[in-house]
Design an enzyme around this catalytic site. Structure first.
Site, PDB file in Angstrom:
ATOM      1  N   ARG A  34       0.819  -1.220   0.000  1.00  0.00           N
ATOM      2  CA  ARG A  34       0.000   0.000   0.000  1.00  0.00           C
ATOM      3  C   ARG A  34       0.850   1.267   0.000  1.00  0.00           C
ATOM      4  O   ARG A  34       0.469   2.257  -0.617  1.00  0.00           O
ATOM      5  CB  ARG A  34      -0.933  -0.011   1.204  1.00  0.00           C
ATOM      6  CG  ARG A  34      -2.035  -1.033   1.005  1.00  0.00           C
ATOM      7  CD  ARG A  34      -2.953  -1.095   2.184  1.00  0.00           C
ATOM      8  NE  ARG A  34      -4.096  -1.925   1.880  1.00  0.00           N
ATOM      9  CZ  ARG A  34      -4.819  -2.567   2.784  1.00  0.00           C
ATOM     10  NH1 ARG A  34      -4.531  -2.449   4.057  1.00  0.00           N
ATOM     11  NH2 ARG A  34      -5.836  -3.301   2.422  1.00  0.00           N
ATOM     12  N   LYS A 217     -19.628 -18.249  -0.783  1.00  0.00           N
ATOM     13  CA  LYS A 217     -21.084 -18.068  -0.710  1.00  0.00           C
ATOM     14  C   LYS A 217     -21.685 -17.273  -1.867  1.00  0.00           C
ATOM     15  O   LYS A 217     -21.062 -16.344  -2.375  1.00  0.00           O
ATOM     16  CB  LYS A 217     -21.422 -17.312   0.574  1.00  0.00           C
ATOM     17  CG  LYS A 217     -21.124 -18.103   1.810  1.00  0.00           C
ATOM     18  CD  LYS A 217     -21.415 -17.246   3.012  1.00  0.00           C
ATOM     19  CE  LYS A 217     -21.179 -18.022   4.295  1.00  0.00           C
ATOM     20  NZ  LYS A 217     -21.224 -17.122   5.445  1.00  0.00           N
ATOM     21  N   GLY A 373      -9.795  -9.526  -2.288  1.00  0.00           N
ATOM     22  CA  GLY A 373      -9.019 -10.375  -1.371  1.00  0.00           C
ATOM     23  C   GLY A 373      -8.488 -11.684  -1.901  1.00  0.00           C
ATOM     24  O   GLY A 373      -7.343 -11.766  -2.353  1.00  0.00           O
ATOM     25  N   GLY A 396     -13.332  -4.134  -0.622  1.00  0.00           N
ATOM     26  CA  GLY A 396     -14.728  -3.673  -0.527  1.00  0.00           C
ATOM     27  C   GLY A 396     -15.059  -2.600  -1.547  1.00  0.00           C
ATOM     28  O   GLY A 396     -16.143  -2.602  -2.141  1.00  0.00           O
TER      29      GLY A 396
END
Ligand code: AMP
Length: 416
Positions: A34, A217, A373, A396
């Site tokens: 980062r 999921k 991720g 996100g």
């Protein structure tokens, strides 16, 4: 304004970066990706003859000072990477004098913004059910504006280069932009690249477009699947989701991971794909294991006929071929989520087949975006990061952008 066109000579720039880097127990940085990501922007300001006020959050200190999350721990690393000494302001809301004293070429790093609850703008110590919550929220929004105004007062111009927090309407990521006119606020280079990458898959689509969604999921990916359904030619749904689809269609899935309350949703997705002419690719065979372990016994079985006591942990060889067929000729590719339990070395083959097909397509001119991720962890595990077009830094934020949501951090600058 764009960062390339702006001349920072003699100007003070306040830059929101994402320096939320992982630290070990001794406060040493374990992954500096980062920090490296923000360097082109920071170096451009200095090269022009400007001075820098750098601000970031680290961890989740929840509005309180907490030494564990102090950015003082990364001053030396930032200084080393920028090649200039970095001053540190131990209170980000009281850094006016230090900022005013900055000369061209000098750098000031502010302490963790999230030591102030105003950064996130959520009232602390009061329950959402409390009747006084709405008033507390209003009061907090007002003090968030004051906090943002204080930060803005340190500088002549504002740059947002923190894509990882672009989906948050925080003081430093969005509210602060109100205190600069359009000519004095801009996205940093990293943000520009991320926004361009998302545009490539949502707006300037070259066809065929193949999206690969994996992971455990369906429920966490449904917003994205629905938004992509209108855009893609091929949609691969893999990983743990496979078994919810198999069960929904009457299959036997043994102990495989399943969301029993999403069976109707799975059938709905199959029907929608058909109605929209999307080629939906679901696993037909799988590598089943007799335990959730790398050392489990395995056998390849149909994904809709898994023996009792066994669970599907990876895609099977026939499915690898179907993945490759849908990926290799694509001109636009998005990959989010592994095709199996890739953390176990014996269950990486499905994800590897995807990575290899993406690399091949990319070599043939496709634009490939890997994000969110676990698929990034996957591509790094395979050592193939340099064989894809772009790896997103924003988990996100990327997923919300692909869902079609407006990112407040981008909107605050581009006014969209
Ligand atoms: P997500 O956070 O939803 O993107 O899911 C990522 C996780 O899904 C990874 O940790 C994988 O190990 C897991 N996963 C992928 N395939 C399976 C599977 N067949 N059974 C259980 N977990 C899986």
């Amino acid at each position: 304004m764009t960062i390339d066109k702006f001349n920072f000579a003699g100007k003070k720039a306040i830059v929101r970066v994402d320096f939320n880097v992982p630290l070990d127990e001794n406060g040493k940085i374990t992954d500096d990706t980062r920090i490296r990501g923000a360097l082109p922007t920071l170096k451009k300001v200095l090269a022009d003859g400007g001075s820098l006020i750098i601000m970031s959050h680290m961890g989740k200190p929840k509005g309180k000072v907490n030494a564990k999350y102090s950015l003082s721990q990364i001053v030396d690393a930032v200084s080393e990477k920028l090649g200039v000494p970095v001053q540190f302001a131990s209170d980000c809301a009281k850094a006016g004098d230090a900022a005013a004293a900055l000369k061209p070429g000098e750098v000031l790093l502010l302490e963790n913004l999230r030591f102030y609850p105003e950064e996130e703008g959520k009232p602390v110590g009061i329950d959402k059910e409390d009747p006084a919550y709405e008033d507390a929220k209003k009061a907090m929004k007002a003090s968030q504006k004051e906090f943002a105004k204080t930060l803005a007062s340190y500088a002549d111009c504002y740059i947002n280069d923190a894509f990882g927090t672009a989906h948050r309407k925080h003081a430093s990521t969005a509210v602060i932009a109100d205190y600069f006119d359009a000519d004095n606020k801009m996205l940093g280079y990293l943000m520009e690249k991320e926004v361009q990458a998302v545009d490539n898959i949502l707006k300037d689509i070259k066809r065929p477009f193949t999206a690969i969604m994996g992971g455990s999921k369906v429920s966490t990916k449904i917003g994205i699947i629905e938004n992509l359904m209108d855009k893609v030619d091929n949609l691969i749904l893999c990983g743990g989701m496979t078994y919810t689809f198999a069960k929904a269609q009457g299959g036997k899935i043994g102990n495989s991971i399943v969301e029993d309350d999403k069976l109707d949703l799975a059938l709905d997705i199959i029907a929608k794909a058909k109605a929209k002419g999307v080629n939906l690719v679901l696993g037909t065979d799988c590598v089943a294991a007799d335990a959730f372990s790398n050392d489990a016994h395995t056998q390849v079985v149909p994904a809709n006929n898994i023996p009792d006591g066994w669970e599907g942990l990876d895609a099977g060889p026939e499915t690898h071929k179907a993945f490759a067929a849908a990926i290799e000729d694509a001109k636009t590719i998005l990959w989010n989520g592994p095709a199996g339990v890739f953390e176990f070395d014996n269950f990486t083959a499905g994800s590897r087949a995807i990575a290899e097909a993406i690399a091949k397509a990319t070599k043939n001119g496709a634009f490939s975006l890997i994000g969110g991720g676990d698929s990034v962890a996957c591509i790094n595990k395979f050592g193939m990061a340099d064989q894809v077009s772009y790896i997103s830094t924003g988990g996100g934020a990327l997923l919300e952008a692909i869902e079609g949501k407006i990112l407040p951090g981008v909107a605050a600058i581009k006014g969209e």
